[in-house]
Structure formats: C-alpha cells, structure tokens
Design an enzyme around this catalytic site. Structure first.
Site, PDB file in Angstrom:
ATOM      1  N   CYS A  21       0.845  -1.184   0.000  1.00  0.00           N
ATOM      2  CA  CYS A  21       0.000   0.000   0.000  1.00  0.00           C
ATOM      3  C   CYS A  21       0.889   1.246   0.000  1.00  0.00           C
ATOM      4  CB  CYS A  21      -0.942   0.006   1.196  1.00  0.00           C
ATOM      5  SG  CYS A  21      -0.142   0.397   2.760  1.00  0.00           S
ATOM      6  N   CYS A  24       2.798   1.935   3.229  1.00  0.00           N
ATOM      7  CA  CYS A  24       3.904   1.008   3.462  1.00  0.00           C
ATOM      8  C   CYS A  24       5.103   1.382   2.594  1.00  0.00           C
ATOM      9  CB  CYS A  24       3.478  -0.428   3.215  1.00  0.00           C
ATOM     10  SG  CYS A  24       2.595  -1.143   4.623  1.00  0.00           S
ATOM     11  N   CYS A 125      -3.005  -4.736   1.318  1.00  0.00           N
ATOM     12  CA  CYS A 125      -1.550  -4.604   1.289  1.00  0.00           C
ATOM     13  C   CYS A 125      -0.879  -5.893   1.768  1.00  0.00           C
ATOM     14  CB  CYS A 125      -1.132  -3.431   2.169  1.00  0.00           C
ATOM     15  SG  CYS A 125       0.641  -3.290   2.392  1.00  0.00           S
ATOM     16  N   CYS A 128       1.119  -4.677   5.485  1.00  0.00           N
ATOM     17  CA  CYS A 128       0.380  -4.252   6.683  1.00  0.00           C
ATOM     18  C   CYS A 128      -0.978  -4.922   6.788  1.00  0.00           C
ATOM     19  CB  CYS A 128       0.251  -2.737   6.723  1.00  0.00           C
ATOM     20  SG  CYS A 128      -0.835  -2.066   5.455  1.00  0.00           S
ATOM     21  N   ASP A 361      -6.181  -9.038  64.805  1.00  0.00           N
ATOM     22  CA  ASP A 361      -7.014 -10.236  64.779  1.00  0.00           C
ATOM     23  C   ASP A 361      -8.481  -9.832  64.723  1.00  0.00           C
ATOM     24  OD1 ASP A 361      -4.817 -11.864  64.906  1.00  0.00           O
ATOM     25  OD2 ASP A 361      -4.908 -12.148  67.080  1.00  0.00           O
TER      26      ASP A 361
HETATM   27 ZN    ZN Z   1       0.537  -1.479   3.860  1.00  0.00          ZN
END
Ligand code: ZN
Length: 546
Positions: A21, A24, A125, A128, A361
C-alpha cells in the site's frame, strides 16, 4: 509533494509491483514526515505512480541517448504530463491480481488503466494487511472514539497503543529482503531499523483523528489513560509457522499465551534466521491476502490510583480481610470490604488491592488514630477528586457502617505507599489488654510492672500462626507497660512494644513458647480476655485537619 528522493524510485517501483500500500511504501522509503502518512492513501498512491513514471521516462531516456543537462530539464517538464505508458506496463505485470473478484476482471478488461488504480486501492496490502489502509480511516477513528466515550472515563490525555498480529513481522522481513536486493544493486546504505514501523505510521495517521473525535483531547506518548487497539488476521496466522522449524528455541510454550508465536518470539527468530533460509521457506515479496485484519474490541485502561488513610475498628467480630475457610465465608464482612465498597463506586474502579501497616485479629479493636492503610484502585474510570470530594467520600464510608471509621483519606502516589511498609518492624505500637489471673491479686501485687522497661522477649512462632509462618524464635521488645487494677482477678495492661510483638502470647505465655511472659512475672496463670490496638506509630499518611 512527497518527500522522496531519486534513490527511492527503484524501491517505490518494486513495492508497488509487490502489492504494498502507499503508506507502506513511504515506510520503506524511511519517510518520517508524519503529514505524508496523513494524506488520503489514494492521493499518495497517485503521487507515487507519478513519481515512478518519471523514473521510467528518465531511465529510458538515459538508455536511449547520452543525456545532457538540457535533455533532463526538458524531460522533467514532460514528466508532469499525464503518463500513458506506466499504467499499461503495470497492468502487464499484474494483469488482474490473484484474488480480484470477477466483476473487477470485467472492469479490468473494459478500462485497463483505470482499473489498475482501483485494484491497487482495493487490494489488501501484502505487508500491513490493511492496517494502514481502511483500518486507519476516519470511520475507524470514529468507532474507537465512540467506544472510549461509552466507557465514560475521566481523562485529559490518552496514549494510543497498537497490537499487531505477529506475522506482520514476517511479512515486513520478506518485503525488506525484497527491497534489500534492489538496494544492494544501487549500493544504498539503508538499515532495516530506519524503516518506519507499521505501529508508528498507524499512530501518525490515527492519533489526530481519534483526538478530533474526542473533542480535541491530546493524544500523547505518555499518559495515564491508554486506548488499546488490537488487530488479528487468522488467514495468515500460519505465516509464522515455518520459523518454529528453523528456530525451535524461540518458541517455548508459556502459561498465559494462547499461541507460542508471540510477537517477541517471532522477532527473535527473524533476527536469527539467515536470509537464504528465510527465502527458502517464505515467498518474497509476500503473497497477497484476500482479507484485511480484523479489529478487536478497543481496550481502555487507566493506570491505578492509590488511596490511603487510617482506620479504626470498633467491633470484636470483624476480620480485616474476607474470612473464607474451605470456600465458605465465616464472617459476613471485613474492614477491607467496608472501606472498599464506597471507594470503588466513587472511583468506578474494576477492583482493588488492600494493604495496611500490620493487621489486627478478628477479635481485636483498633482505636486511637487508627491503622494506616492504602488501596490500589485498578482501572479507575474516575481519578480526580478534590479535597472536599475526598472528605465527602470519607463521610460516606463512615456513614455506611458503625463497625469502622476512616480518617485522613487521601489520594497518594505509588511511591508514597511504600513508605507505609518501610521500617515497619522498627515502629512502635501501643495496646491495652484485659488480663485475667488465676490467683486473686491486689493492686500492689501488680504495681512493679510499671517499672519494667525495654523487656526483651524471645517469641517462638505462636501455635495459632504456625500453619502460615515459619518456625523461628523472634526477639521483640516491650518498651514500657502500665497497669490499671480492676478487681481481684482482672486488670488492664497498657503496653508500648516493638511492631510485630505477639501480645496475646506475651500475656498467656503460649505454653512457654514466649519468654518471659506475664504468667511468669506474676507467678500465676494468666490469660488475655480483650485486646485493643491503641496506636500504630507510623507517620504516614499525613494527617488531614478535620
Ligand atoms: Zn501497507
């Protein structure tokens, strides 16, 4: 314009062809200008295509003739015209894409150039898996913001955390090797660490969008409020599997994890594997997936808030913490629960951890200024309280039960809380015990006790706690005592002791396990009928004026 240089051209071209993409591609070109990631991906894609086409032209020109400065200039002017050649060339490289639906095939046939662009936009893509595509759209930002709003947290800033499927690392590595080959040819020095991470790019795009949807709240890198976004991609889960055969050591089963293929393990295996071996087992570039990642539920988490104070306990049948034996409750309530219930609801927290400076206690009262305590409130949806509001909360606790009372209730830091525990053994505590004697006594028989100072006791682990504490002899000091005669068999014994002294055992002797003891001192059997803690001398938390 995209901040790309000439050296990026072959990489862009390769990654476009591989099915990356637009964002990327920017990552692999090490573009760190955040604005470049924020522009619509279609625009970025068009810019990248224009950028690549200019490369093609200059290349062909370079090859066709010895180019001069003038030639280059005239070529650059030509590059701004709509390029006709590259789309059809690209179409030849990737005629229709393996996963493209039938109608797209038809469309491709009808208008090759246009369809190519759409295909690239629509295709998931290869690196990614859609995370930097439609999964970081404004629509997603609206969904994340809606989820955050629904939880009604109180916050000024937030940090966005992103969890990605582990196989993304494998795909990233494959793509890196893909461009590395190209880079080597061009002898460009680029390191894998220079590549912008998917996570980083996602945040660059989404932070602003989510912030806008949450009416401008600041999305920062450090905040007490975290919004977690997680993605999974079952279709490609098996991408990691070959690593288990090449690096078995990296994938050891762990208790809490569903899969051995954690991101950490995969990263480690990828560091170890040679390029050749990787390429034997995994396609380079990665294969085109048919679907995008699935976004999981948004997880909101606020860091713990700590509340401290002091409590009194006025009841001789109330344990400090829930008393459960063999899964059955022995007492209907506890100090901890009586304090926690109103605090939890005020802070709208998911849970709590309670701690205190020692404990009494079930049959022991805690009087005086009370015992310091602190609570960690887990994932509080509300975290800001004014002094007045804390005072109101304290009143609410005190109204809810007459068995306990709280004072000095305040918000503290995690660090301040440790002050309560430190040096606990060195602190002193004051008690009042109601003592019974077998032999009748007169006031003057016990008067000598007032003169005893700093009496050192050897206390063998009491029988009553032997099941949970190691057998040992502990030395404790009774700093001072005072007596108040009641009748011929009873007197009140006031004690100031080192913290951790077993008072009951000091009075009755615990079958000689505590020495000396009151029975020895008075030369008659003695027993303890009632015990009150009068003060716990820990100067924390600071007192708050009424
Ligand atoms: Zn990508």
């Amino acid at each position: 314009m995209l901040p790309l240089k000439d050296k990026d051209k072959p990489i862009v071209q390769k990654l476009l062809a591989a099915g990356c993409c637009a964002r990327c591609i920017l990552r692999f070109c090490c573009v760190s200008v955040q604005a470049a990631y924020r522009q619509p991906q279609q625009d970025t894609l068009q810019d990248l295509q224009a950028f690549v086409s200019s490369t093609d032209n200059s290349k062909s020109q370079d090859l066709a003739a010895e180019s001069t400065e003038e030639n280059n200039k005239s070529h650059n002017a030509a590059a701004s015209e709509p390029p006709e050649d590259p789309p059809s060339k690209r179409a030849k490289l990737e005629p229709s894409g393996p996963g493209a639906p039938a109608e797209e095939h038809a469309a491709a046939a009808a208008a090759a150039a246009v369809t190519l662009t759409e295909e690239e936009e629509d295709g998931v893509c290869v690196v990614c898996l859609g995370i930097l595509q439609e999964l970081c759209s404004t629509t997603r930002a609206v969904k994340i913001a809606e989820r955050v709003k629904a939880e009604k947290y109180e916050f000024d800033t937030l940090v966005l955390s992103v969890s990605l499927p582990a196989q993304l690392c494998v795909r990233e590595h494959s793509c890196w090797l893909h461009v590395k080959k190209e880079l080597r040819e061009k002898s460009m020095a680029v390191d894998k660490d220079d590549v912008i991470q998917v996570k980083e790019a996602f945040k660059w795009v989404m932070q602003g969008r989510v912030a806008k949807e949450l009416s401008g709240v600041a999305v920062v890198t450090r905040s007490s409020f975290e919004v977690g976004v997680e993605f999974t991609h079952p279709e490609t889960d098996s991408d990691c599997h070959f690593l288990a055969t090449t690096c078995g050591d990296c994938f050891k089963p762990t208790k809490n994890k569903q899969s051995v293929f954690t991101r950490m393990a995969v990263v480690k295996a990828l560091e170890k594997i040679s390029d050749a071996k990787f390429l034997q087992h995994y396609p380079c570039p990665p294969a085109r997936p048919s679907s995008s990642c699935s976004p999981q539920d948004v997880q909101c988490l606020h860091v713990s808030v700590f509340v401290a104070g002091r409590y009194n306990k006025f009841c001789r049948s109330l344990p400090q913490t829930p008393w459960v034996i063999d899964g059955e409750r022995r007492m209907e309530s506890s100090v901890e629960e009586l304090i926690a219930a109103p605090v939890l609801s005020a802070f709208r927290a998911d849970g709590f951890n309670f701690s205190s400076s020692g404990r009494e206690d079930v049959d022991v009262r805690t009087l005086g200024n009370g015992r310091p305590f602190a609570m960690e409130l887990l994932n509080p949806h509300r975290s800001r309280f004014s002094r007045v509001e804390m005072k109101q909360l304290q009143e609410a606790i005190n109204k809810s039960s007459d068995k306990i009372r709280v004072r000095d209730l305040q918000i503290v830091t995690r660090d301040a809380m440790s002050r309560m525990k430190e040096g606990e053994e060195e602190k002193t505590k004051s008690y009042t015990a109601l003592v019974w004697t077998l032999k009748p006594i007169q006031s003057q028989d016990i008067a000598f006790i007032d003169d005893i100072k700093d009496l050192t006791l050897d206390q063998k682990t009491p029988l009553r706690v032997l099941h949970r504490r190691a057998l040992a002899v502990r030395q404790r000091v009774v700093h001072s005592m005072n007596v108040r005669f009641l009748d011929s068999h009873h007197f009140y014994l006031g004690l100031k002791t080192q913290a951790g002294t077993y008072i009951k055992e000091f009075v009755h002797g615990d079958f000689g396990r505590t020495k000396p003891n009151m029975s020895e001192l008075l030369k008659t059997d003695t027993d303890i009928l009632e015990l009150d803690v009068e003060s716990v001398d820990v100067d924390w938390p600071p007192s708050i004026p009424e």
